[in-house]
Every structure is written in structure tokens, then in C-alpha cells.
Design an enzyme around this catalytic site. Structure first.
Site, PDB file in Angstrom:
ATOM      1  N   GLY A  36      40.146  51.356  35.881  1.00  0.00           N
ATOM      2  CA  GLY A  36      39.376  52.130  36.854  1.00  0.00           C
ATOM      3  C   GLY A  36      40.206  52.668  38.007  1.00  0.00           C
ATOM      4  N   SER A  37      41.533  52.431  37.972  1.00  0.00           N
ATOM      5  CA  SER A  37      42.368  52.885  39.094  1.00  0.00           C
ATOM      6  C   SER A  37      42.535  54.406  39.075  1.00  0.00           C
ATOM      7  CB  SER A  37      43.742  52.206  39.060  1.00  0.00           C
ATOM      8  OG  SER A  37      44.396  52.446  37.827  1.00  0.00           O
ATOM      9  N   SER A  40      43.778  57.343  33.478  1.00  0.00           N
ATOM     10  CA  SER A  40      43.376  58.348  32.485  1.00  0.00           C
ATOM     11  C   SER A  40      43.019  59.662  33.157  1.00  0.00           C
ATOM     12  CB  SER A  40      42.155  57.875  31.695  1.00  0.00           C
ATOM     13  OG  SER A  40      42.436  56.673  31.058  1.00  0.00           O
ATOM     14  N   SER A 107      48.881  47.976  31.279  1.00  0.00           N
ATOM     15  CA  SER A 107      50.214  47.341  31.187  1.00  0.00           C
ATOM     16  C   SER A 107      50.474  46.427  32.392  1.00  0.00           C
ATOM     17  CB  SER A 107      51.321  48.379  31.011  1.00  0.00           C
ATOM     18  OG  SER A 107      51.198  49.499  31.855  1.00  0.00           O
TER      19      SER A 107
HETATM   20  P1  ADP Z   1      41.695  54.032  34.267  1.00  0.00           P
HETATM   21  O1  ADP Z   1      42.196  54.987  33.213  1.00  0.00           O
HETATM   22  O2  ADP Z   1      42.765  53.625  35.242  1.00  0.00           O
HETATM   23  O3  ADP Z   1      40.938  52.862  33.717  1.00  0.00           O
HETATM   24  P2  ADP Z   1      39.790  56.088  34.838  1.00  0.00           P
HETATM   25  O4  ADP Z   1      40.659  57.313  35.034  1.00  0.00           O
HETATM   26  O5  ADP Z   1      39.101  55.933  33.507  1.00  0.00           O
HETATM   27  O6  ADP Z   1      40.649  54.804  35.186  1.00  0.00           O
HETATM   28  O7  ADP Z   1      38.658  56.018  35.956  1.00  0.00           O
HETATM   29  C1  ADP Z   1      38.938  56.230  37.334  1.00  0.00           C
HETATM   30  C2  ADP Z   1      37.684  56.781  38.045  1.00  0.00           C
HETATM   31  O8  ADP Z   1      37.974  56.914  39.448  1.00  0.00           O
HETATM   32  C3  ADP Z   1      37.293  58.148  37.532  1.00  0.00           C
HETATM   33  O9  ADP Z   1      35.884  58.184  37.449  1.00  0.00           O
HETATM   34  C4  ADP Z   1      37.812  59.096  38.647  1.00  0.00           C
HETATM   35  O10 ADP Z   1      37.073  60.289  38.726  1.00  0.00           O
HETATM   36  C5  ADP Z   1      37.642  58.241  39.897  1.00  0.00           C
HETATM   37  N1  ADP Z   1      38.513  58.580  41.046  1.00  0.00           N
HETATM   38  C6  ADP Z   1      38.088  58.706  42.324  1.00  0.00           C
HETATM   39  N2  ADP Z   1      39.100  58.993  43.157  1.00  0.00           N
HETATM   40  C7  ADP Z   1      40.214  59.075  42.412  1.00  0.00           C
HETATM   41  C8  ADP Z   1      41.586  59.343  42.723  1.00  0.00           C
HETATM   42  N3  ADP Z   1      42.008  59.603  43.966  1.00  0.00           N
HETATM   43  N4  ADP Z   1      42.485  59.316  41.705  1.00  0.00           N
HETATM   44  C9  ADP Z   1      42.071  59.030  40.445  1.00  0.00           C
HETATM   45  N5  ADP Z   1      40.796  58.777  40.075  1.00  0.00           N
HETATM   46  C10 ADP Z   1      39.843  58.798  41.058  1.00  0.00           C
END
Ligand code: ADP
Length: 200
Positions: A36-37, A40, A107
Site C-alpha cells: 500500500g506504499s 505499483s 521485498s
Molecule cells: P503497493 O504496490 O505498494 O502495494 P499500491 O500502488 O497498490 O501500493 O497502492 C497505493 C495506494 O496509495 C494507491 O491507491 C495510490 O493511489 C495511493 N496513493 C496516495 N498517495 C500516493 C503517493 N504520493 N504515491 C503513491 N501512491 C499514493
């Protein structure tokens, strides 16, 4: 190593030939960070931008790889290590083909990221730390996984019941409390341009 009598075959068309044809320097852009960071999301946006610039890229995504080549692996420490090892080896093949690879996997272990780094040349591995605080990731919970982990329905969940070892010296550090997705993408593009990956 289980196989014997295996000899490395040298090909006529080299990594250099592949990459010069594409006017780029191949590398792995290795995103790491909590679930969720934003790995992707940023990797997807970056790939679109690079594609629009005429670059040849390929995005390896955690869940997608687990549907195919790594579908026999779970989330134990041993399986996580094997997951990352195979991704590292896959990325190395893409680099040989002259491609800019983007990989988006949690990772969590320093040693695995180091092992992936050591598979390729030192300037071919670009670690991008997507630095988003656990409470922010948990609040976003895009796939509902944190809730399940808190309820004890997912064992060994990174950040909750399994550790995340943050990179100490990533090539690129994205503090997502400061940068939105577009700014994060631009930071990576600037790095790639400055270091000559996009106009080789
Ligand atoms: P991961 O691949 O790390 O598990 P995701 O990309 O699937 O995370 O999900 C991250 C979520 O956070 C998305 O819904 C995205 O739109 C949201 N988000 C909010 N602010 C940001 C930001 N500054 N950078 C990246 N994602 C963000």
C-alpha cells in the site's frame, strides 16, 4: 545446483547490441516498500511515461508473478527469499534483452534485495524506496489486507507480523508524504536522464 554438464552459451547478439538498438541503457528499477506504499501506482505511472518517450520497458508486478512463475510459493521466509531470487533472475534476462525493467515487490529483507542487486552490474540496479509510514498504508489499505492481517486472517504480513527492513542507501528515496505520484515519477525520470539511461 542440481544440474551438471551445463555450459554457458555465448550468443552473437549481445546485451550491448540489444540496448543500442533501443537507444537506452537497460537496468532494473527496483521498488521496495510496505504493502500500500504506492509501488505499483508509481511504477505503472513511470512505465507509461517511459513508454511515451519511446523506451522499451517491462513491469514485473508482485501479484502477477505470483499467479504464474511463482505460483508454487507462499509467504514463509524461505518462499519470500525464493520469490525475490526468481524475480532477480528474470530481471537479469530482461536486462540482457536491453530492456528497462520495473519491479514492484515489497521485498522486505535487506539480504534479498542485496542478492538481487548482486546478480547484475552495479550500475544496472536502481533501488527506489517508496517510503510511506505504516499507519498511512494501513489507512489506505487498497486491497483490504491490513484489516485481514489485524484480524489474524493473514499470517506473516509485512509491517504487522513480519518485519520490513527499510533500505539504508537506496539510489532514490521517495517520501510520499512530500511527493504525489507525478512528482515521484519525475524524480525517477530526472535520475535516469542525469545518469544516461535514457539516451545511450
Ligand atoms: P503497493 O504496490 O505498494 O502495494 P499500491 O500502488 O497498490 O501500493 O497502492 C497505493 C495506494 O496509495 C494507491 O491507491 C495510490 O493511489 C495511493 N496513493 C496516495 N498517495 C500516493 C503517493 N504520493 N504515491 C503513491 N501512491 C499514493
Amino acid at each position: 545446483m542440481k544440474s551438471i554438464n551445463i555450459v554457458w552459451h555465448h550468443h552473437n547478439v549481445t546485451k550491448f547490441d540489444h540496448s543500442s538498438q533501443k537507444y537506452q541503457k537497460p537496468c532494473i528499477i527496483w521498488f521496495t516498500g510496505l504493502s500500500g506504499s504506492g509501488k505499483s501506482t508509481i511504477a505503472n505511472a513511470l512505465e507509461s511515461k517511459l513508454f511515451g518517450m519511446g523506451k522499451h520497458t517491462y513491469l514485473l508486478d508482485g501479484d502477477n508473478v505470483r499467479h504464474g512463475i511463482n505460483k508454487d510459493l507462499g509467504f514463509s521466509d524461505e518462499d519470500r527469499i525464493e520469490n525475490i531470487r526468481r524475480i532477480g533472475e528474470l530481471s537479469k534476462l530482461f536486462i540482457d534483452a536491453g530492456i528497462i525493467v520495473l519491479s514492484a515487490f515489497i521485498s522486505p529483507f535487506h539480504s534479498d534485495r542485496l542478492a538481487a542487486r548482486q546478480l547484475v552490474e552495479s550500475d544496472e540496479f536502481i533501488e527506489v524506496f517508496v517510503d510511506t509510514r505504516l499507519d498511512v498504508c494501513e489507512q489506505r489499505d487498497p486491497k483490504g489486507l491490513y484489516q485481514k492481517a489485524r484480524e489474524g486472517k493473514i499470517a506473516e504480513f509485512t509491517g504487522i507480523s513480519s518485519p520490513y527492513e527499510a533500505p539504508t542507501k537506496p539510489e532514490i528515496h521517495l517520501d510520499t508524504s512530500k511527493y504525489d505520484v507525478e512528482q515521484s515519477v519525475q524524480k525517477i525520470i530526472d535520475y535516469l536522464e542525469q545518469k544516461g539511461y535514457l539516451n545511450a
